[in-house]
Design a protein around this motif. Structure first.
Motif, PDB file in Angstrom:
ATOM      1  N   ILE A   1       0.858  -1.181   0.000  1.00  0.00           N
ATOM      2  CA  ILE A   1       0.000   0.000   0.000  1.00  0.00           C
ATOM      3  C   ILE A   1       0.894   1.232   0.000  1.00  0.00           C
ATOM      4  CG2 ILE A   1      -1.809   1.226   1.252  1.00  0.00           C
ATOM      5  CD1 ILE A   1      -2.558  -1.476   2.509  1.00  0.00           C
ATOM      6  N   PRO A   2       0.900   2.016  -1.095  1.00  0.00           N
ATOM      7  CA  PRO A   2       1.844   3.143  -1.209  1.00  0.00           C
ATOM      8  C   PRO A   2       1.701   4.163  -0.091  1.00  0.00           C
ATOM      9  CG  PRO A   2       0.783   2.677  -3.312  1.00  0.00           C
ATOM     10  CD  PRO A   2       0.048   1.875  -2.285  1.00  0.00           C
ATOM     11  N   ASN A   3       0.441   4.470   0.293  1.00  0.00           N
ATOM     12  CA  ASN A   3       0.202   5.488   1.316  1.00  0.00           C
ATOM     13  C   ASN A   3      -0.720   4.909   2.404  1.00  0.00           C
ATOM     14  OD1 ASN A   3       1.578   7.751  -0.048  1.00  0.00           O
ATOM     15  ND2 ASN A   3      -0.029   7.472  -1.580  1.00  0.00           N
ATOM     16  N   PRO A   4      -0.153   4.075   3.266  1.00  0.00           N
ATOM     17  CA  PRO A   4      -0.996   3.468   4.310  1.00  0.00           C
ATOM     18  C   PRO A   4      -1.585   4.520   5.245  1.00  0.00           C
ATOM     19  CG  PRO A   4       1.336   3.110   4.760  1.00  0.00           C
ATOM     20  CD  PRO A   4       1.264   3.694   3.389  1.00  0.00           C
ATOM     21  N   ARG A   5      -2.877   4.343   5.571  1.00  0.00           N
ATOM     22  CA  ARG A   5      -3.579   5.372   6.336  1.00  0.00           C
ATOM     23  C   ARG A   5      -3.900   4.958   7.762  1.00  0.00           C
ATOM     24  NH1 ARG A   5      -7.960   7.649   1.847  1.00  0.00           N
ATOM     25  NH2 ARG A   5      -6.400   8.279   0.284  1.00  0.00           N
ATOM     26  N   ASN A   6      -3.950   3.664   8.030  1.00  0.00           N
ATOM     27  CA  ASN A   6      -4.264   3.230   9.392  1.00  0.00           C
ATOM     28  C   ASN A   6      -3.223   2.223   9.854  1.00  0.00           C
ATOM     29  OD1 ASN A   6      -5.096   0.612   8.342  1.00  0.00           O
ATOM     30  ND2 ASN A   6      -7.000   1.627   7.690  1.00  0.00           N
TER      31      ASN A   6
ATOM     32  N   THR B   1      -3.421  -0.959  10.515  1.00  0.00           N
ATOM     33  CA  THR B   1      -3.435  -2.234   9.800  1.00  0.00           C
ATOM     34  C   THR B   1      -2.681  -2.121   8.478  1.00  0.00           C
ATOM     35  OG1 THR B   1      -5.552  -2.825  10.798  1.00  0.00           O
ATOM     36  CG2 THR B   1      -4.900  -4.019   8.807  1.00  0.00           C
ATOM     37  N   GLU B   2      -2.951  -1.066   7.715  1.00  0.00           N
ATOM     38  CA  GLU B   2      -2.270  -0.870   6.438  1.00  0.00           C
ATOM     39  C   GLU B   2      -0.780  -0.618   6.631  1.00  0.00           C
ATOM     40  OE1 GLU B   2      -4.298   2.268   4.455  1.00  0.00           O
ATOM     41  OE2 GLU B   2      -6.023   1.022   3.891  1.00  0.00           O
ATOM     42  N   LYS B   3      -0.419   0.102   7.676  1.00  0.00           N
ATOM     43  CA  LYS B   3       0.994   0.362   7.945  1.00  0.00           C
ATOM     44  C   LYS B   3       1.715  -0.920   8.315  1.00  0.00           C
ATOM     45  CE  LYS B   3       0.319   5.144   9.531  1.00  0.00           C
ATOM     46  NZ  LYS B   3       0.380   6.068  10.695  1.00  0.00           N
ATOM     47  N   LEU B   4       1.080  -1.783   9.094  1.00  0.00           N
ATOM     48  CA  LEU B   4       1.705  -3.052   9.494  1.00  0.00           C
ATOM     49  C   LEU B   4       1.886  -3.950   8.270  1.00  0.00           C
ATOM     50  CD1 LEU B   4       2.732  -4.910  11.746  1.00  0.00           C
ATOM     51  CD2 LEU B   4       0.374  -5.726  12.011  1.00  0.00           C
ATOM     52  N   PHE B   5       0.858  -4.023   7.423  1.00  0.00           N
ATOM     53  CA  PHE B   5       0.941  -4.845   6.216  1.00  0.00           C
ATOM     54  C   PHE B   5       2.075  -4.375   5.321  1.00  0.00           C
ATOM     55  CE2 PHE B   5      -0.098  -5.449   1.733  1.00  0.00           C
ATOM     56  CZ  PHE B   5      -0.264  -6.827   1.682  1.00  0.00           C
ATOM     57  N   THR B   6       2.134  -3.069   5.080  1.00  0.00           N
ATOM     58  CA  THR B   6       3.172  -2.521   4.206  1.00  0.00           C
ATOM     59  C   THR B   6       4.560  -2.711   4.794  1.00  0.00           C
ATOM     60  OG1 THR B   6       1.607  -0.906   3.344  1.00  0.00           O
ATOM     61  CG2 THR B   6       3.929  -0.454   2.988  1.00  0.00           C
ATOM     62  N   LEU B   7       4.658  -2.591   6.108  1.00  0.00           N
ATOM     63  CA  LEU B   7       5.960  -2.811   6.760  1.00  0.00           C
ATOM     64  C   LEU B   7       6.458  -4.226   6.519  1.00  0.00           C
ATOM     65  CD1 LEU B   7       8.234  -1.930   8.688  1.00  0.00           C
ATOM     66  CD2 LEU B   7       6.781  -2.693  10.593  1.00  0.00           C
ATOM     67  N   HIS B   8       5.571  -5.213   6.700  1.00  0.00           N
ATOM     68  CA  HIS B   8       5.970  -6.604   6.483  1.00  0.00           C
ATOM     69  C   HIS B   8       6.259  -6.858   5.006  1.00  0.00           C
ATOM     70  CE1 HIS B   8       5.597  -8.469  10.418  1.00  0.00           C
ATOM     71  NE2 HIS B   8       4.527  -7.730  10.632  1.00  0.00           N
TER      72      HIS B   8
END
Length: 250
Positions: free
Chosen positions: A236-241, A243-250
């Protein structure tokens, strides 16, 4: 031999990996394999009764030419091997490695491979993931002038695009070099016979659960330049929450 292979060698393991682009045990495995299969890599006596080039010399020359793009005529100064012999050695090495390892590496994953990939990916937080997909560009310095337009993209320099699927342990079980007119990930994907099935929504059939929901189609991790297919999962290029930040980090 004193520099890299004999006991108490001059250079340590880290130096070896830097110079050869691999660990010493990988080099020794390749050395053993080519000697077992191809008599060319076994040391022989020349017509004057003197020992010819050693297996270590031949494999080293082949790897240096591939790892660094060194021209064959530069090997005479450092390894005492003529240009024609270097080219023969490189050809013999490539043919032998292909013969030895094609059944393990130059094939699609079988069911045992898929099960192994799925288990490891699930342990790493990605159930159903069977590989990471991406492209890289190789500069083509000597590209003919008439072909440069077809091999030049945003960089304005001619490049050859390599697309590969790799697993967590860098097992590359698919590779494809882009042909004329394919300058980036998406154009290579459109010319790729292996991924024709993806365009039809087909992928290796698997069974796994995410949040108690069953899925039966494996997927590949890719970046956001690839299309929004069910078999391709992008970061996700611009994670907003969170959950999205954790997914993108992994």
């Amino acid at each position: 031999m004193n520099n890299y292979f004999n006991s108490n060698s001059v250079y340590i393991e880290e130096d070896f990996r830097c110079r050869f682009r691999m660990r010493r045990y990988v080099f020794e495995r390749l050395l053993h394999d080519v000697q077992q299969v191809n008599p060319y890599f076994r040391q022989k006596l020349d017509r004057a009764g003197r020992p010819g080039f050693s297996p270590h010399q031949k494999v080293t020359v082949a790897l240096r030419m591939m790892a660094y793009g060194s021209p064959a005529d530069s090997m005479d100064e450092t390894h005492g091997m003529s240009e024609s012999t270097c080219l023969d050695t490189l050809q013999q090495f490539c043919d032998t490695i292909f013969q030895v390892h094609k059944d393990e590496y130059l094939r699609k994953p079988n069911q045992e491979d898929l099960n192994r990939l799925i288990r490891k990916a699930e342990d790493r937080g990605f159930p159903g993931m069977i590989g990471s997909l991406d492209c890289m560009h190789w500069d083509w310095k000597n590209c003919p002038n008439g072909w440069q337009g077809g091999f030049s993209g945003r960089s304005r320099k001619p490049t050859v695009v390599l697309e590969a699927v790799a697993s967590y342990d860098t097992w590359i079980w698919h590779a494809f070099f882009g042909v004329l007119g394919s300058q980036n990930d998406i154009t290579v994907l459109g010319r790729l016979p292996f991924f024709n099935n993806l365009m039809e929504g087909k992928a290796p059939q698997l069974h796994y659960y995410i949040k108690n929901r069953q899925y039966n189609m494996g997927y590949y991790l890719a970046d956001d330049i690839y299309p929004k297919w069910a078999t391709l999962v992008q970061a996700i290029p611009n994670p907003r929450n969170d959950t999205e930040k954790l997914f993108t980090l992994h």
